[in-house]
Design a protein around this motif. Structure first.
Motif, PDB file in Angstrom:
ATOM      1  N   LEU A   1      -3.851 -30.755  -7.512  1.00 55.38           N
ATOM      2  CA  LEU A   1      -4.716 -31.867  -7.906  1.00 55.38           C
ATOM      3  C   LEU A   1      -6.138 -31.396  -8.196  1.00 55.38           C
ATOM      4  O   LEU A   1      -6.813 -31.913  -9.090  1.00 55.38           O
ATOM      5  N   LYS A   2      -6.579 -30.395  -7.474  1.00 53.88           N
ATOM      6  CA  LYS A   2      -7.933 -29.866  -7.667  1.00 53.88           C
ATOM      7  C   LYS A   2      -8.045 -29.075  -8.967  1.00 53.88           C
ATOM      8  O   LYS A   2      -9.051 -29.166  -9.689  1.00 53.88           O
ATOM      9  N   GLU A   3      -7.014 -28.316  -9.309  1.00 56.38           N
ATOM     10  CA  GLU A   3      -7.086 -27.420 -10.456  1.00 56.38           C
ATOM     11  C   GLU A   3      -6.554 -28.014 -11.760  1.00 56.38           C
ATOM     12  O   GLU A   3      -6.763 -27.443 -12.833  1.00 56.38           O
ATOM     13  N   ALA A   4      -5.863 -29.148 -11.676  1.00 58.11           N
ATOM     14  CA  ALA A   4      -5.216 -29.713 -12.871  1.00 58.11           C
ATOM     15  C   ALA A   4      -6.210 -30.020 -13.980  1.00 58.11           C
ATOM     16  O   ALA A   4      -7.291 -30.569 -13.742  1.00 58.11           O
ATOM     17  N   ARG A   5      -5.857 -29.660 -15.191  1.00 64.02           N
ATOM     18  CA  ARG A   5      -6.643 -29.955 -16.388  1.00 64.02           C
ATOM     19  C   ARG A   5      -5.729 -30.663 -17.385  1.00 64.02           C
ATOM     20  O   ARG A   5      -4.535 -30.404 -17.442  1.00 64.02           O
ATOM     21  N   ALA A   6      -6.309 -31.522 -18.189  1.00 64.22           N
ATOM     22  CA  ALA A   6      -5.504 -32.309 -19.127  1.00 64.22           C
ATOM     23  C   ALA A   6      -4.901 -31.425 -20.220  1.00 64.22           C
ATOM     24  O   ALA A   6      -5.625 -30.761 -20.958  1.00 64.22           O
ATOM     25  N   ALA A   7      -3.575 -31.398 -20.289  1.00 61.04           N
ATOM     26  CA  ALA A   7      -2.859 -30.661 -21.334  1.00 61.04           C
ATOM     27  C   ALA A   7      -2.384 -31.650 -22.395  1.00 61.04           C
ATOM     28  O   ALA A   7      -2.201 -32.841 -22.127  1.00 61.04           O
ATOM     29  N   LYS A   8      -2.152 -31.165 -23.613  1.00 67.34           N
ATOM     30  CA  LYS A   8      -1.736 -32.034 -24.700  1.00 67.34           C
ATOM     31  C   LYS A   8      -0.304 -32.533 -24.497  1.00 67.34           C
ATOM     32  O   LYS A   8       0.518 -31.884 -23.848  1.00 67.34           O
ATOM     33  N   GLU A   9      -0.015 -33.677 -25.089  1.00 73.28           N
ATOM     34  CA  GLU A   9       1.348 -34.200 -25.064  1.00 73.28           C
ATOM     35  C   GLU A   9       2.258 -33.297 -25.884  1.00 73.28           C
ATOM     36  O   GLU A   9       1.908 -32.894 -26.998  1.00 73.28           O
ATOM     37  N   PRO A  10       3.417 -32.933 -25.350  1.00 74.81           N
ATOM     38  CA  PRO A  10       4.337 -32.060 -26.098  1.00 74.81           C
ATOM     39  C   PRO A  10       4.970 -32.766 -27.282  1.00 74.81           C
ATOM     40  O   PRO A  10       5.063 -33.999 -27.311  1.00 74.81           O
ATOM     41  N   LYS A  11       5.421 -31.978 -28.258  1.00 75.88           N
ATOM     42  CA  LYS A  11       6.056 -32.532 -29.444  1.00 75.88           C
ATOM     43  C   LYS A  11       7.450 -33.064 -29.114  1.00 75.88           C
ATOM     44  O   LYS A  11       8.073 -32.658 -28.133  1.00 75.88           O
TER      45      LYS A  11
END
Length: 467
Positions: free
Chosen positions: A187-197
């Protein structure tokens, strides 16, 4: 005609009658419960029109451990971890829950959808962080690389707890200390990644045009890179109708971004035809899966994958019938309906008894139909059939879920005594959320208690009579 009987003999017969009635009632209840379970299990509608299609054969967690959850003041301790979905005519994919307080229904069918069509709609940052967690935690990363004291079960529970915190707006933490440490780290390290195709989809449900020209285009969207997408017209297509690319060249395959047209000879009577696209690919981790049967089952997000067959189906029309595309819009809570009318007359858009407006000849229009959460819909529009369930919200969002949908910390009937094991040897544990089997088992337990109670009553009366 009944005769009156008195004395000890009457007491024995009364006890026997009560025991018999109780036993029969219990057996009838058990039979009814088993029948209800079978009815639920047999509910398997046709596969959806795009992406991967799968079945939740066993509603229990495959690899996981206990997680303490505070859902807006409601304390529960479900088992959190990986579920397995069996892809149609293929292997197994693993998923985590993103819908904590809804039922898991054995033998529910599932379809691959975008985030906007699931409970992740309107939660772009949370959804992106969940996708990052999926890429950087179990099973993408081995338990040993995540923490020295972690097992597959505790690593799965830690990952699920982190996902629930983001997807369901709850406070979730594994009971295991090493797992709790991992949850906090994720939870501390999570960064927003793009939605997969998408694994495979067309951009529209249908296209329309006129005979003598090219109808289209449909655009192919796929993550497949190692294999081509095969294209085929449905059997019985009108003579002379062919699939072409934008240059007019006849094609039988496509790749991501290919625009597909339908070449319809001049003079062909008004009609329509379906095209099916198929390929073999790995469904991208992070894709959402929602149930598409009568019984709503928990929404999942893909955690691990394998090469599986995927399909997409769309329709081409020529003549007066408009082309219609319908999608769930979970951000607004209803259906987005797009209509392309290339006919010579205005088209009235009437859905479920509501006139949403009209589309003048030669134009296109978009309409929105609000629906209540969990409502099932089925309707025909311009010769196309649409059906599904608006499955957008988690029960834990805003208010606690009612008792029947509270996560169960007890083993599910599907997992008790089974021989199934997780990918890493974990036993088939209790489900997260309520299984549809839970009330059935509770009813069976009550019936068996009644049977036992009647037998005890009978034996006590018999002893008294004997004295």
């Amino acid at each position: 005609m009944f005769s009156a009987v008195h004395g000890p003999s009457a007491r024995k017969r009364g006890a026997l009658r009560l025991a018999t009635v109780t036993a029969v009632s219990g057996l009838v209840a058990v039979g009814a419960i088993a029948g209800a379970g079978a009815a639920a299990a047999d509910d398997k509608p046709a596969a959806t029109s795009s992406g991967a299609h799968a079945t939740l054969e066993d509603a229990g967690v495959k690899v996981g451990a206990t997680v303490d959850v505070n859902d807006h003041g409601v304390e529960t301790s479900p088992t959190g971890g990986l579920f397995e979905l069996k892809v149609d005519n293929a292997g197994v994919i693993q998923t985590y829950c993103i819908d904590l307080n809804h039922h898991t229904v054995p033998n529910s069918t599932y379809k691959e959808v975008t985030w906007a069509e699931s409970s992740l709609a309107g939660k772009a940052e949370a959804a992106g962080k969940i996708n990052w967690i999926l890429q950087n935690s179990y099973p993408a990363v081995t338990p040993g690389d995540l923490g020295a004291d972690l097992t597959p079960e505790t690593a799965a529970a830690a990952t699920q707890a982190a996902i629930w915190t983001l997807s369901d707006d709850v406070k979730a933490m594994p009971q295991d200390k090493a797992a709790a440490k991992l949850t906090k780290k994720l939870l501390k390290e999570a960064r927003a990644a793009k939605e997969p195709k998408a694994s495979l989809a067309f951009d529209k449900d249908a296209v329309s045009g006129t005979a003598g020209g090219e109808v289209g285009p449909l655009t192919v969207h796929t993550n497949a890179t190692s294999s081509k997408v095969s294209l085929a017209l449905a059997p019985g297509a009108p003579a002379g109708v062919q699939l072409t690319d934008k240059s007019g060249k006849v094609i039988t395959s496509a790749s991501d971004g290919t625009q597909v047209y339908f070449k319809v000879p001049k003079g062909t009577p008004d009609d329509s035809v379906k095209v099916t696209a198929t390929t073999q690919t790995k469904v991208p981790v992070g894709r959402a899966f929602i149930s598409d049967g009568k019984f709503r089952s928990q929404t999942f997000i893909l955690a691990s994958t394998s090469d599986v067959p995927v399909t997409a189906v769309a329709t081409a029309k020529w003549g007066t019938a408009p082309a219609v595309t319908v999608k769930n819009d979970c951000a607004k809570g209803g259906l987005d309906i797009a209509v392309s009318n290339k006919g010579s007359k205005a088209f009235d858009v009437v859905v479920l008894g509501k006139n949403l407006g009209n589309v003048p000849a030669g134009t296109s229009g978009s309409f929105f139909l609000p629906l209540a959460e969990d409502s099932t819909y089925a309707f025909d529009l311009a010769g196309q059939h649409f059906s599904g369930t608006l499955d957008c919200k988690t029960a834990g969002t805003g208010t606690p879920s009612p008792a029947p949908s509270t996560p169960s910390s007890k083993p599910s009937p599907a997992s008790a005594g089974g021989s199934s094991t997780g990918t890493n040897g974990g036993t088939n544990l209790a489900e997260t959320g309520s299984s549809s089997s839970t009330p059935l088992i509770a009813g069976a337990a009550v019936a068996l208690v009644l049977v036992g109670g009647g037998a005890v009553f009978f034996l006590r009366k018999k002893k008294t009579a004997g004295q």
